[in-house]
Design a protein around this motif. Structure first.
Motif, PDB file in Angstrom:
ATOM      1  N   LEU A 148      15.538  -3.515  44.178  1.00 49.11           N
ATOM      2  CA  LEU A 148      16.835  -3.131  44.725  1.00 49.11           C
ATOM      3  C   LEU A 148      17.017  -1.638  44.505  1.00 49.11           C
ATOM      4  CD1 LEU A 148      19.619  -3.940  45.892  1.00 49.11           C
ATOM      5  CD2 LEU A 148      20.364  -4.369  43.545  1.00 49.11           C
ATOM      6  N   THR A 153      19.003 -15.918  34.931  1.00 53.52           N
ATOM      7  CA  THR A 153      17.684 -16.528  34.744  1.00 53.52           C
ATOM      8  C   THR A 153      17.630 -17.149  33.351  1.00 53.52           C
ATOM      9  OG1 THR A 153      16.737 -14.492  33.836  1.00 53.52           O
ATOM     10  CG2 THR A 153      16.499 -14.823  36.202  1.00 53.52           C
ATOM     11  N   ASP A 168      19.544 -14.681  30.845  1.00 53.29           N
ATOM     12  CA  ASP A 168      19.878 -13.305  31.208  1.00 53.29           C
ATOM     13  C   ASP A 168      20.823 -13.314  32.391  1.00 53.29           C
ATOM     14  OD1 ASP A 168      18.231 -11.291  29.628  1.00 53.29           O
ATOM     15  OD2 ASP A 168      16.721 -12.781  30.169  1.00 53.29           O
ATOM     16  N   CYS A 169      21.932 -12.600  32.234  1.00 52.79           N
ATOM     17  CA  CYS A 169      22.915 -12.508  33.312  1.00 52.79           C
ATOM     18  C   CYS A 169      23.006 -11.043  33.713  1.00 52.79           C
ATOM     19  CB  CYS A 169      24.270 -13.009  32.826  1.00 52.79           C
ATOM     20  SG  CYS A 169      24.191 -14.722  32.255  1.00 52.79           S
ATOM     21  N   ASP A 170      22.526 -10.719  34.893  1.00 52.78           N
ATOM     22  CA  ASP A 170      22.539  -9.330  35.349  1.00 52.78           C
ATOM     23  C   ASP A 170      23.420  -9.189  36.573  1.00 52.78           C
ATOM     24  OD1 ASP A 170      19.739  -9.529  33.792  1.00 52.78           O
ATOM     25  OD2 ASP A 170      20.497  -7.467  33.782  1.00 52.78           O
ATOM     26  N   LEU A 195      22.932 -12.389  38.927  1.00 49.53           N
ATOM     27  CA  LEU A 195      21.640 -13.075  38.892  1.00 49.53           C
ATOM     28  C   LEU A 195      21.433 -13.635  37.491  1.00 49.53           C
ATOM     29  CD1 LEU A 195      18.898 -13.716  40.241  1.00 49.53           C
ATOM     30  CD2 LEU A 195      18.101 -11.481  39.472  1.00 49.53           C
ATOM     31  N   ILE A 249      24.671  -7.796  39.742  1.00 46.33           N
ATOM     32  CA  ILE A 249      24.129  -7.022  40.857  1.00 46.33           C
ATOM     33  C   ILE A 249      25.260  -6.274  41.557  1.00 46.33           C
ATOM     34  CG2 ILE A 249      22.881  -7.214  43.061  1.00 46.33           C
ATOM     35  CD1 ILE A 249      21.175  -7.951  40.559  1.00 46.33           C
ATOM     36  N   GLN A 250      26.399  -6.919  41.638  1.00 44.83           N
ATOM     37  CA  GLN A 250      27.577  -6.295  42.258  1.00 44.83           C
ATOM     38  C   GLN A 250      28.807  -6.846  41.538  1.00 44.83           C
ATOM     39  OE1 GLN A 250      27.867  -5.664  46.732  1.00 44.83           O
ATOM     40  NE2 GLN A 250      29.488  -7.152  46.419  1.00 44.83           N
ATOM     41  N   ARG A 264       9.035 -13.042  29.723  1.00 49.02           N
ATOM     42  CA  ARG A 264      10.231 -12.199  29.581  1.00 49.02           C
ATOM     43  C   ARG A 264       9.931 -10.969  28.711  1.00 49.02           C
ATOM     44  NH1 ARG A 264      14.636 -11.293  26.286  1.00 49.02           N
ATOM     45  NH2 ARG A 264      16.556 -10.880  27.435  1.00 49.02           N
ATOM     46  N   HIS A 286      29.066  -1.082  47.022  1.00 44.65           N
ATOM     47  CA  HIS A 286      29.603   0.164  46.486  1.00 44.65           C
ATOM     48  C   HIS A 286      28.732   1.389  46.753  1.00 44.65           C
ATOM     49  CE1 HIS A 286      32.601  -2.298  44.544  1.00 44.65           C
ATOM     50  NE2 HIS A 286      31.705  -2.930  43.813  1.00 44.65           N
ATOM     51  N   ARG A 303      14.803  -6.351  26.817  1.00 40.67           N
ATOM     52  CA  ARG A 303      15.708  -5.478  27.550  1.00 40.67           C
ATOM     53  C   ARG A 303      15.696  -4.090  26.892  1.00 40.67           C
ATOM     54  NH1 ARG A 303      20.271  -7.091  30.887  1.00 40.67           N
ATOM     55  NH2 ARG A 303      19.549  -9.239  30.747  1.00 40.67           N
ATOM     56  N   LEU A 352      14.527  -5.978  35.435  1.00 44.98           N
ATOM     57  CA  LEU A 352      15.248  -7.068  34.803  1.00 44.98           C
ATOM     58  C   LEU A 352      14.293  -7.764  33.826  1.00 44.98           C
ATOM     59  CD1 LEU A 352      17.484  -8.620  37.595  1.00 44.98           C
ATOM     60  CD2 LEU A 352      17.872  -6.667  36.100  1.00 44.98           C
ATOM     61  N   ARG A 362      13.453 -10.720  33.125  1.00 44.34           N
ATOM     62  CA  ARG A 362      12.564 -11.800  33.576  1.00 44.34           C
ATOM     63  C   ARG A 362      12.035 -11.524  34.974  1.00 44.34           C
ATOM     64  NH1 ARG A 362      11.065 -17.056  32.025  1.00 44.34           N
ATOM     65  NH2 ARG A 362       8.914 -17.105  32.761  1.00 44.34           N
TER      66      ARG A 362
END
Lengths: 237, 237, 237, 237, 237, 237
Positions: free
Chosen positions: C38, B40, B115-117, B38, B119-120, C73, C23, C76, C66, C68
């Motif tokens: 989630l 953003t 932001d790069c999160d 994800l 998820i899997q 924002r 997973h 983190r 997260l 954002r």
């Protein structure tokens, strides 16, 4: 054209002084021009938990800079309470590079920690750390061999590194700080004595680069690493 | 031969879903096979202190992984009290890559944080982050352009990334986790839409590699980035 | 009267999507209006030190947002180097709530960690985390039962949570962010499927409240939890 | 039936000694049985950044326990490098509770920090901290009024707190440590002198509880808070 | 009788090499036998907040040890995430000692940070740091004087330090590591060139000591500091 | 001449109240004028790893200050996330001092932790902590002796401490805060009941000091420690 007056493919003067500290199993002071790094190898007869009872050894590295190694004083990382992302990136690179040159099975279940501490910085500290770190590792392994603690030499080949970059539009070898801070592209090349690649990194700092430019940088790097390996050979002879 | 049955030069399926969160100025969910990230983009009308009154903007990135994005649960970095060296290395790479594709002067004195999160995770998370991060950035910049806050488009070109490596002795494109964990050499290639290089990294994980092997990897990467850029174009069309 | 136009005792739309990650032993995406969380349940065949050799299992929870997920924002927490007091408060609440619905003796000496990560926030994230966390837990326990690793179902009852509050002088059910940020009193109610209480919290944010007002909030909560339990039943059917 | 021999609705002996330290603007030592808490109020002529130029004041609280306040010595939080989740939860509760009893506009742009340090613990430390913290706050505000720094009294009402719980199947008032560690349900009730609610928390520690049981606990709490408010009145008379 | 064969009142060989790094305003490598400390003085045209607009300058010190300065490798403090109590104690001592030899009014509103990094340790590192740190400070101040940035010399007198202790029942001067680790009493004496005292510290490590023994130690220290001051004079001549 | 009107060699009033907390094995509240320190001794039947199977015990100390023990409120160290250098320096001194008065072999493999928490500060907190800490230790050891857990008394002698300094040009005994903050020289003297020295520290805070001045301070300290030891004897009689 280069601030130092060097030719495009000319390295800085290299000097490697071995056995410079009394306590470490292996050590050297490597000087690549005005970049001076003290490298020590410390031997421990134990391995990290994930390697216990595997018969495999471990080589790891840590990197630091004295606060006034640089033009302006930097905050001491121990006072800041953590190592910067840059420091962690560099010490992970040094460790990976040195491990690529060693047979961990022949080393046996022991760990060698290579500490690279920059006493004075003028660009290229990570490359000098790899090149000098290999010397410290070589000397510590020699001690193990001499003592009969290991029987076959776990060191497969030399490991050395040099930076290249595109400075003022031209590909140059072994960037010093004035070049590094202005370079459009900056790369680090870690190679073996036989000319195999261990790690390549090249990064556009201002302008992107083409495949052709990258090939030029790699050619320069091969020349530079050749000279560093020769210096290593002379130092441990 | 590949665990997934893909051809050596075959990418995983790519899917990019845009505008997936309500608050961010730009966002997407990028799926490269079973790797889902994800991304953003958050806009702020201020820049870091070192850029104040320079007229230049800033693009930066942060990277994270949900604790159970991976096969076995990893400790949450906020609970550990610090970001790992790996996390810092990756987010520095994403930031540098995205900045290489933007004219910071045209952006003006504002900051966009991508932001790069994850998820899997199934390998290639940093490359998916760069490719998806560019989409989020593109959408946020579109909003600025539409609002008239900036007049000329600061985005110079597409930025996308793919991994390649030597798996079971053969050069393969777009490593998934089973390949990545076994690969002898592993590389990440960040390129522009025009095929220029932004960042190259290749690392020997078990065996060193030759210039010829690296050339093969680069060839595969060019093919893969081409497909990613096409997917980006379709997503933001 | 409510910003969303809902009736005073009207919940937001609830959606629960199960098995959303590859997973985790159990997982769901729960959506309560624009609040999306989630939830994953991770199983480990070990317990914390204080439970070793007691025959008892453990259920614990962690919570994150997260950066954002919110209107502006947020920093983190891994970059800040610690979890906020709010985060710790919430994850302790989720863990206590889920443990109240499980027979730890029937679970046996194993631990289930429920991670609740807020993808998008619009008020009520802790309640959505409990309600969705129970689903993830239920699915992970189902896997244990199906595999024959445990013989009797350790889950005693449903656990679900909803917030209620006094908004603009009136008692309302299931606060969204615009209501939450203006509410004079704000409460969270965690209950079982049978209508027993697990945890009650009510707090005066601006004006104090009377016993009568609290009774109204509890009545609304009972209605809301009933609807959430129905949604849980449908999701795991 | 209670370990201490008290009646079900009987409080422990309460003692409040005021002005116990030389430097603080207000202070007291509150003793609820064997639970002893030193409360100090410190006045500063500045507010946190988010309140500057709003005309509003701020009341905040911090909570600590001496390492050997408890049966077995606990690790010092300053040595551990962080405050536990429990500490943060408690000090946030104390601060919220005290703020509910104050008119921040009448206080003006100044901050009062109430420190509650547990010298000896026997259950109910957070409730004793709120009840004693209010005394310290009252005394510090008295000093401001006497000096003419503020003209109208910002304190709206008394604030006091007591715990109640279900112990051995019966609802009891003012749990001591032996009761608290065995209680099936444990609640904290913060109320005003006029009997309005500020904060209610009740938690199932072993068995869930019914609405009826909760009503019993609230009834006991009203009796207990009444006695605490009477003790506060006597102390500041 | 001493492990090194030295007379009871005999110092180790002292060597002071000046201007050893390119960037620092003043620097030296001081070697007291096998204890080697790199000292640098860094000048900044700003003072800590508590001194702004006072006309007074500041001298402060930081201390570190390379990981393999010692017989067995020590963990890097930056990796540990904090400076040890011993490190903080030592750097506070160095700073206090150097400030005692400077007229902060004549220095003006600027700060000099003296970094003392132990390259190799064999006892007496804090004393060598003070003696060498004064040299670095002297050289940095000389640069200010030469440039005309300050007009009158702020340095009042030499500052030097030596350790003395009771080893094997006898008072000895300038303990090395084998002596230091066995000494019954261990003291550090910081004095001026004129023989005034700046800081005395003596500590019973195994047996307590009498006034008479302390007088013996002080006599030895006066002899030792005299020799160190002579070495300082020669070094900066 | 002294702000308090005391004679140059006059101590502040000393009061020692024993057994002030219910849980600790030994405890006292020591009051040296307006400096009040709560000292507790906590016994554990285990030693730090470096002492296991040596037959030797350990005595260690920790030091803290309540936030409003001082004129202006200080930040809580647990909130700051670390203990200051000053705190660490002090607690190391207390531990070393108390260990010098104990036969660790007679104590056997157990640890006593002495916590010294400053309730109110007016100078000399570290000295009061040592003097009061010895009482707590004495009482805890008495409990061991009485229970027959140890047979011979491990306490060799009294340990007490006092500060002396040069204030307004004159040597004075037992500095209070107004004197301490102005003193030219400041020293701490830790001695035994028999008048032997355990630790001497003297530091020039503004002007250096001569051997003669130091002798004066030591004479005052001997008088002061004599009075403190008499107070200790009375307290534990």
């Amino acid at each position: 054209m280069r601030p130092s007056g060097r030719a495009l493919d000319q390295m800085r003067d290299i000097s490697i002084e071995t056995n410079v500290t009394r306590h470490a199993e292996g050590s050297c002071m490597i000087r690549c021009g005005d970049t001076h790094v003290l490298c020590t190898a410390s031997l421990e007869e134990r391995v990290p938990p994930f390697l216990r009872n595997t018969g495999l050894g471990w080589v790891t590295a840590e990197y630091g800079m004295l606060p006034r190694a640089t033009t302006t004083r930097m905050r001491r990382e121990s006072a800041a309470g953590k190592q910067s992302g840059r420091t962690q990136e560099i010490q992970r690179l040094i460790g990976r590079s040195l491990r690529a040159g060693i047979d961990r099975s022949a080393l046996g279940e022991r760990q060698i920690t290579v500490d690279c501490d920059v006493i004075q910085a003028d660009g290229g500290t990570r490359c000098a750390s790899i090149t000098g770190g290999w010397i410290a590792l070589r000397l510590a392994v020699n001690k193990l061999l001499k003592a009969g603690d290991i029987v076959s030499d776990p060191i497969i080949d030399h490991v050395a590194a040099v930076s290249c970059g595109v400075y003022a539009g031209q590909s140059v070898l072994d960037l010093d700080y004035p070049e590094d801070s202005e370079a459009g592209t900056d790369g680090n090349f870690v190679m073996t004595g036989a000319g195999q690649m261990i790690e390549l990194q090249a990064s556009a700092e201002g302008a992107t680069f083409s495949k052709g430019q990258f090939a030029e940088l790699m050619g320069l790097a091969e020349k530079g690493v050749g000279e560093l390996v020769a210096a290593q050979k002379a130092a441990v002879a």
